[in-house]
Design a protein around this motif. Structure first.
Motif, mmCIF file in Angstrom:
data_model
loop_
_atom_site.group_PDB
_atom_site.id
_atom_site.type_symbol
_atom_site.label_atom_id
_atom_site.label_comp_id
_atom_site.label_asym_id
_atom_site.label_seq_id
_atom_site.Cartn_x
_atom_site.Cartn_y
_atom_site.Cartn_z
ATOM 1 N N TYR A 1 0.830 -1.208 0.000
ATOM 2 C CA TYR A 1 0.000 0.000 0.000
ATOM 3 C C TYR A 1 0.861 1.253 0.000
ATOM 4 O O TYR A 1 2.042 1.228 0.376
ATOM 5 C CB TYR A 1 -0.960 0.006 1.192
ATOM 6 N N LEU A 2 0.266 2.338 -0.449
ATOM 7 C CA LEU A 2 0.836 3.671 -0.338
ATOM 8 C C LEU A 2 0.138 4.377 0.819
ATOM 9 O O LEU A 2 -1.087 4.312 0.936
ATOM 10 C CB LEU A 2 0.629 4.477 -1.627
ATOM 11 N N ARG A 3 0.908 5.049 1.643
ATOM 12 C CA ARG A 3 0.348 5.735 2.815
ATOM 13 C C ARG A 3 0.684 7.220 2.737
ATOM 14 O O ARG A 3 1.806 7.592 2.372
ATOM 15 C CB ARG A 3 0.916 5.127 4.098
ATOM 16 N N ALA A 4 -0.276 8.074 3.084
ATOM 17 C CA ALA A 4 -0.050 9.522 3.031
ATOM 18 C C ALA A 4 -1.054 10.236 3.917
ATOM 19 O O ALA A 4 -2.091 9.679 4.294
ATOM 20 C CB ALA A 4 -0.162 10.028 1.597
ATOM 21 N N LYS A 5 -0.751 11.477 4.231
ATOM 22 C CA LYS A 5 -1.716 12.378 4.854
ATOM 23 C C LYS A 5 -2.116 13.418 3.817
ATOM 24 O O LYS A 5 -1.292 13.873 3.025
ATOM 25 C CB LYS A 5 -1.134 13.052 6.095
ATOM 26 N N VAL A 6 -3.388 13.804 3.850
ATOM 27 C CA VAL A 6 -3.919 14.717 2.842
ATOM 28 C C VAL A 6 -3.997 16.127 3.412
ATOM 29 O O VAL A 6 -4.751 16.398 4.344
ATOM 30 C CB VAL A 6 -5.323 14.269 2.380
ATOM 31 N N ASN A 7 -3.170 17.022 2.870
ATOM 32 C CA ASN A 7 -3.249 18.456 3.154
ATOM 33 C C ASN A 7 -3.188 18.791 4.634
ATOM 34 O O ASN A 7 -3.794 19.746 5.091
ATOM 35 C CB ASN A 7 -4.529 19.044 2.548
ATOM 36 N N GLY A 8 -2.493 17.988 5.434
ATOM 37 C CA GLY A 8 -2.317 18.297 6.840
ATOM 38 C C GLY A 8 -3.591 18.347 7.649
ATOM 39 O O GLY A 8 -3.628 18.963 8.722
ATOM 40 N N ASN A 9 -4.661 17.689 7.150
ATOM 41 C CA ASN A 9 -5.929 17.769 7.889
ATOM 42 C C ASN A 9 -6.120 16.592 8.833
ATOM 43 O O ASN A 9 -7.215 16.331 9.301
ATOM 44 C CB ASN A 9 -7.108 17.854 6.912
ATOM 45 N N ASN A 10 -5.029 15.837 9.065
ATOM 46 C CA ASN A 10 -5.041 14.716 10.008
ATOM 47 C C ASN A 10 -5.720 13.467 9.465
ATOM 48 O O ASN A 10 -5.932 12.516 10.206
ATOM 49 C CB ASN A 10 -5.674 15.112 11.357
ATOM 50 N N LEU A 11 -6.109 13.468 8.191
ATOM 51 C CA LEU A 11 -6.690 12.267 7.589
ATOM 52 C C LEU A 11 -5.577 11.461 6.935
ATOM 53 O O LEU A 11 -4.952 11.911 5.975
ATOM 54 C CB LEU A 11 -7.754 12.619 6.554
ATOM 55 N N THR A 12 -5.328 10.261 7.439
ATOM 56 C CA THR A 12 -4.347 9.357 6.851
ATOM 57 C C THR A 12 -5.059 8.450 5.855
ATOM 58 O O THR A 12 -6.116 7.900 6.158
ATOM 59 C CB THR A 12 -3.684 8.494 7.936
#
Length: 396
Positions: A234-245
């Motif tokens: 899988y690829l893991r990331a956070k979106v725009n610093g809004n705390n959603l992983t």
């Protein structure tokens, strides 16, 4: 420790200046998952009348993405760097942020189509495997589909020394190139002198596209210490610093056998058992990550109206910790012209799971009626689009 009032203030700042208000959908994020099946071979292993239409299907997908209202997209089975590059460039106005195994740590994607790549496979040893396969009747060399289970089992049974030498010298990039191409392409795409025609392999085949900036990006293989014929993860990331992983996932197929070499094939005697391990690894990695969303092709799903179950016990590994909204139609269907053979059935195996204060709303099947020439769909899978609603900010 922050007081409750301060936590609320921080949450309000995130909501006011973060992604959600900026998008016009407070607390909401539209996501799309799609197994694009961009293999350089015909997807229709049981229908010789359907030829390799990878480029046409890729371009149709690009057109769809340009018009889509999705804000985050998880694509599976985009194994070639040249296709990753074309998709990223063509949709960059809509999705200026992207991530794959080929991206650099600064988020940039190195040039793919203009770079002379070294071969994924040792040409001499690949030729020895190919010759052995032909001599033992495992293949004819004129196949237009990628090698199936019977071909691999025949090669392992009759050409073990040759295939072992190939694994030892060329490893996973070579195996990935072989499994995503038809035999007639091996010596132009996987072996030969350095060339722009050779594939640079995006091993897990995953590509994440986003309307908003991605941070804390990682690519995770389920079995990094093994040589996999089909490396998944899988690829893991956070979106725009809004705390959603977010995690963009592709798990191994749920099948009663394995083609993997020891020790992986010994530890997990079937792909069904390997799939269970991979899904449990997702649980272990994300059960305490809140809020989070996992989207992709999990290759398992429950029984539903006019839909068969596939690996329901494995599916329940996920639903015991995460929530989802099941779509109403199959995402892998016998009515899809590409699908046939012994294991074809109507199943829902593409999903969006969430954890924490997140709801999945309006989940539906997409990319079902989008067609290329001959009235064929864009892939052997259909996509799933959903709205994620974050109910409150997490103060942890």
């Amino acid at each position: 420790m922050m007081y409750k009032k301060q936590i609320v203030q921080v949450c309000l700042v995130i909501l006011l200046f973060g992604h959600f208000v900026e998008s016009g959908n407070v607390g909401k994020l539209k996501v799309l998952t799609f197994n694009a099946g961009l293999l350089d071979a015909s997807l229709a292993e049981d229908n010789p009348n359907i030829t390799n239409n990878r480029e046409e299907r890729r371009d149709a997908l690009i057109d769809y993405l340009k018009k889509s209202d999705a804000e985050l997209v998880c694509l599976q089975e985009v194994p070639f760097g040249q296709d990753v590059e074309k998709i990223v460039k063509e949709v960059s106005k809509k999705f200026p942020y992207s991530f794959s195994q080929l991206h650099q740590s600064n988020g940039a994607l190195p040039p793919q189509s203009t770079t002379k790549w070294d071969p994924s496979c040792n040409p001499g040893i690949l030729n020895a495997v190919f010759t052995c396969a032909l001599n033992n009747g495992c293949a004819t060399g004129s196949e237009t589909v990628r090698p199936g289970a019977e071909i691999f089992q025949c090669i392992v049974s009759n050409c073990l020394a040759e295939i072992s030498a190939l694994v030892a010298t060329s490893g996973e990039p070579c195996l990935s190139c072989i499994t995503t191409n038809s035999p007639q392409n091996y010596f132009t795409r996987c072996a030969g002198a350095p060339s722009t025609d050779l594939w640079n392999m995006n091993k897990m085949g995953l590509l994440l596209l986003s309307k908003k900036a991605l941070s804390e990006t990682h690519d995770v293989e389920f079995f990094p210490n093994y040589t996999n014929i089909f490396p998944q993860g899988y690829l893991r990331a956070k979106v725009n610093g809004n705390n959603l992983t977010v995690a963009c996932v592709h798990a191994i197929q749920y099948l009663p056998y394995t083609l993997e070499f020891p020790p992986l094939g010994t530890d997990y005697p079937s792909y069904a058992a390997q799939n269970a391990h991979e899904l449990q690894e997702l649980v272990n990695s994300f059960k305490d990550v809140k809020p989070s969303a996992l989207l992709g092709d999990f290759n398992v799903g429950p029984a539903a109206l006019s839909v068969n179950e596939l690996g329901q016990d494995n599916y329940e590994i996920l639903t015991s910790h995460f929530t989802t909204k099941l779509v109403k139609d199959s995402t892998f269907s016998t009515s899809n012209p590409y699908n046939g053979g012994e294991f074809a059935q109507n199943v829902i195996i593409d999903h969006v799971f969430v954890n924490g204060d997140v709801d999945v709303l309006n989940a539906k099947v997409v990319l079902k009626r989008n067609k290329v020439s001959q009235g064929l769909p864009v892939s052997d899978h259909y996509g799933v689009k959903a709205m994620l609603k974050i109910k409150k900010c997490n103060g942890k």
